[in-house]
Motif scaffolding. Structure first.
Motif, mmCIF file in Angstrom:
data_model
loop_
_atom_site.group_PDB
_atom_site.id
_atom_site.type_symbol
_atom_site.label_atom_id
_atom_site.label_comp_id
_atom_site.label_asym_id
_atom_site.label_seq_id
_atom_site.Cartn_x
_atom_site.Cartn_y
_atom_site.Cartn_z
ATOM 1 N N THR A 302 1.059 -1.022 -0.017
ATOM 2 C CA THR A 302 0.056 0.064 -0.075
ATOM 3 C C THR A 302 0.968 1.205 -0.188
ATOM 4 O O THR A 302 2.020 1.266 0.025
ATOM 5 C CB THR A 302 -0.934 0.025 1.229
ATOM 6 O OG1 THR A 302 -0.229 0.136 2.389
ATOM 7 C CG2 THR A 302 -1.857 -1.238 1.261
ATOM 8 N N SER A 305 -1.860 6.603 -1.068
ATOM 9 C CA SER A 305 -3.079 6.745 -1.858
ATOM 10 C C SER A 305 -3.989 5.642 -1.261
ATOM 11 O O SER A 305 -5.279 5.837 -1.861
ATOM 12 C CB SER A 305 -2.808 6.420 -3.460
ATOM 13 O OG SER A 305 -2.408 5.145 -3.528
ATOM 14 N N ASN A 306 -3.688 5.147 -0.326
ATOM 15 C CA ASN A 306 -4.444 4.308 0.348
ATOM 16 C C ASN A 306 -4.704 4.474 1.821
ATOM 17 O O ASN A 306 -4.337 3.803 2.853
ATOM 18 C CB ASN A 306 -4.317 2.666 0.057
ATOM 19 C CG ASN A 306 -4.056 2.590 -1.375
ATOM 20 O OD1 ASN A 306 -2.627 2.175 -1.743
ATOM 21 N ND2 ASN A 306 -4.957 2.327 -2.297
ATOM 22 N N PRO A 307 -5.407 5.698 2.093
ATOM 23 C CA PRO A 307 -5.196 6.094 3.463
ATOM 24 C C PRO A 307 -6.067 5.048 4.503
ATOM 25 O O PRO A 307 -5.800 5.011 5.709
ATOM 26 C CB PRO A 307 -5.989 7.323 3.492
ATOM 27 C CG PRO A 307 -7.108 7.466 2.173
ATOM 28 C CD PRO A 307 -5.999 6.543 1.178
ATOM 29 N N HIS A 308 -7.054 4.551 3.990
ATOM 30 C CA HIS A 308 -7.921 3.671 4.783
ATOM 31 C C HIS A 308 -7.135 2.279 5.295
ATOM 32 O O HIS A 308 -7.374 1.951 6.409
ATOM 33 C CB HIS A 308 -9.333 3.236 4.213
ATOM 34 C CG HIS A 308 -10.050 4.673 4.012
ATOM 35 N ND1 HIS A 308 -10.624 5.130 5.053
ATOM 36 C CD2 HIS A 308 -10.405 5.060 2.757
ATOM 37 C CE1 HIS A 308 -11.406 6.385 4.332
ATOM 38 N NE2 HIS A 308 -11.090 6.279 2.921
ATOM 39 N N LEU A 309 -6.452 1.785 4.456
ATOM 40 C CA LEU A 309 -5.719 0.587 4.644
ATOM 41 C C LEU A 309 -4.771 0.937 5.600
ATOM 42 O O LEU A 309 -4.117 0.290 6.709
ATOM 43 C CB LEU A 309 -5.255 -0.010 3.541
ATOM 44 C CG LEU A 309 -6.059 -0.956 2.560
ATOM 45 C CD1 LEU A 309 -5.433 -1.299 1.226
ATOM 46 C CD2 LEU A 309 -6.680 -1.995 3.354
ATOM 47 N N ARG A 310 -3.928 2.410 5.533
ATOM 48 C CA ARG A 310 -3.104 2.665 6.290
ATOM 49 C C ARG A 310 -3.599 2.876 7.772
ATOM 50 O O ARG A 310 -2.773 2.779 8.825
ATOM 51 C CB ARG A 310 -2.020 3.903 5.733
ATOM 52 C CG ARG A 310 -1.152 3.674 4.681
ATOM 53 C CD ARG A 310 -0.134 2.883 5.134
ATOM 54 N NE ARG A 310 0.719 2.460 4.016
ATOM 55 C CZ ARG A 310 1.852 2.934 3.605
ATOM 56 N NH1 ARG A 310 2.085 4.272 4.260
ATOM 57 N NH2 ARG A 310 2.774 2.611 2.695
ATOM 58 N N SER A 311 -4.702 3.472 7.688
ATOM 59 C CA SER A 311 -5.110 3.493 9.159
ATOM 60 C C SER A 311 -5.593 2.233 9.801
ATOM 61 O O SER A 311 -5.398 2.270 11.019
ATOM 62 C CB SER A 311 -6.763 4.477 8.934
ATOM 63 O OG SER A 311 -6.463 5.635 8.571
ATOM 64 N N LEU A 312 -6.011 1.355 8.897
ATOM 65 C CA LEU A 312 -6.192 -0.089 9.662
ATOM 66 C C LEU A 312 -4.892 -0.667 10.268
ATOM 67 O O LEU A 312 -4.842 -1.264 11.292
ATOM 68 C CB LEU A 312 -6.650 -0.931 8.575
ATOM 69 C CG LEU A 312 -6.722 -2.516 8.783
ATOM 70 C CD1 LEU A 312 -7.741 -2.724 10.108
ATOM 71 C CD2 LEU A 312 -6.958 -3.437 7.592
ATOM 72 N N THR A 314 -2.374 1.105 11.358
ATOM 73 C CA THR A 314 -1.979 2.043 12.505
ATOM 74 C C THR A 314 -2.700 1.635 13.708
ATOM 75 O O THR A 314 -2.155 1.568 14.753
ATOM 76 C CB THR A 314 -2.270 3.367 12.278
ATOM 77 O OG1 THR A 314 -1.545 4.220 11.088
ATOM 78 C CG2 THR A 314 -1.994 4.394 13.281
ATOM 79 N N CYS A 315 -3.923 1.252 13.296
ATOM 80 C CA CYS A 315 -4.839 0.816 14.721
ATOM 81 C C CYS A 315 -4.527 -0.415 15.165
ATOM 82 O O CYS A 315 -4.531 -0.699 16.516
ATOM 83 C CB CYS A 315 -6.353 0.702 14.123
ATOM 84 S SG CYS A 315 -7.018 2.379 13.885
#
Length: 343
Positions: A302, A305-312, A314-315
């Motif tokens: 990733t 450009s894939n902020p949601h996957l990166r947020s996943l 991070t969590c």
């Protein structure tokens, strides 16, 4: 033409006997019918249904066994054809194998000569399975009881098995067997004791045997059964705890002290929980490594450009870092932190 075994042919003849299922059940609202008469007519109808059900299920089990074995020989090796056959008849896999087990049990008893086909109607389905699992001597006792006209259920099989165990086990002292023979010490209390004694090494049998010989009564047997169960649990769990194997502790001396202080059950639970904890830690470590590997792979695949996957990712860092954090309640008021040191 395939020759039919004599026992199977005899059983087939029995199954061909027509069964009248057109009962005249008593009217439950007819007060003129006495309670005894009502119960007798209901019991008769129930037994006929039970007999018909048993006979039918034995043959259904044989049919499914034949389909399964045919599939093993000429199918894809995964049993797909057999499963599809079951599915088309709305039969689950567990139901099928329960019936196959019933058929196997009936055939085992017939082939061993322990079952007279004429007595098959005296058995319940579960009694067939339990009898087939029993020792040959118990099978003979059950068969004789059935030939004498007794109704054989799983309870009767267990009772006869307990009686045979009480009178024939070499682990029970003669004083105990004598009490069982006299009828003053019910065999149902002795069978569990024998079962627990069979788990113990010879070095731990003498003390229990001596105590039960000195006081061959029900209370003593129950207490020694509990002690033997705890002892077996202690020995089995202690042998599995890696932490104990790597230490210089004398487990036999620890056992003697636990016996002296009457806390063997607590000691047994202690080492059992230690075993489970070690296994849980090992599983935790492998799962943690797997989770970290997957997180690393997903991070590489990733980008920004894939902020949601990166947020996943991070969590989930609270689970993939060296310090694992897990909330013990929904409110997050209690948290457990575990530090993984990979050495």
């Amino acid at each position: 033409m395939v020759e039919i075994p004599q026992s199977t042919a005899e059983l087939a003849a029995i199954l061909e006997t027509p069964v009248d299922l057109n009962f005249e059940l008593p009217d439950p609202e007819d007060e003129a019918i006495q309670e005894n008469e009502f119960n007798d007519r209901i019991e008769y109808a129930w037994k006929v249904c039970d007999r018909f059900d048993l006979q039918t299920d034995i043959w259904r089990g044989r049919i499914m066994r034949a389909v399964r074995d045919r599939e093993k020989k000429g199918g894809d090796g995964r049993g797909t054809g057999f499963l599809n056959w079951l599915k088309s008849r709305e039969i689950t896999k567990s139901q099928a194998y329960a019936l196959i087990q019933l058929a196997n049990s009936a055939d085992t008893l017939l082939e061993a000569g322990q079952l007279d086909p004429e007595t098959i109607n005296n058995f319940s389905k579960r009694a067939f399975v339990e009898t087939a699992k029993s020792a040959p001597e118990v099978q003979k006792l059950v068969s004789e009881a059935a030939q004498n006209g007794s109704r054989i259920t799983r309870r009767e099989v267990k009772q006869l098995a307990d009686e045979w165990t009480a009178m024939n086990s070499e682990l029970l002292p003669e004083e105990v067997k004598s009490k069982a023979a006299e009828g003053t010490l019910p065999p149902r209390h002795l069978a569990p004791l024998v079962k627990e004694l069979e788990k113990l090494p010879n070095s731990h049998l003498s003390q229990i045997q001596r105590e039960v010989a000195e006081s061959p009564d029900v209370d003593t047997v129950k207490q020694l059964t509990t002690d033997a169960r705890s002892l077996a649990k202690y020995l089995d769990a202690a042998a599995q705890v890696q932490t104990l194997r790597n230490s210089s502790i004398d487990m036999e001396m620890a056992l003697d002290e636990a016996l002296r202080l009457d806390c063997l059950n607590t000691a047994a639970d202690l080492v059992k929980q230690a075993t489970q904890l070690e296994q849980t830690v090992a599983k935790l470590y492998t799962t943690w490594k797997r989770l970290g590997s997957l997180s690393d792979r997903l991070y590489v695949d990733t980008g920004a450009s894939n902020p949601h996957l990166r947020s996943l990712l991070t969590c989930l860092e609270t689970l993939t870092n060296e310090v694992i954090e897990v909330h013990l309640d929904d409110a997050g008021e209690r948290t457990v932190r575990l530090k993984v040191i990979d050495s």
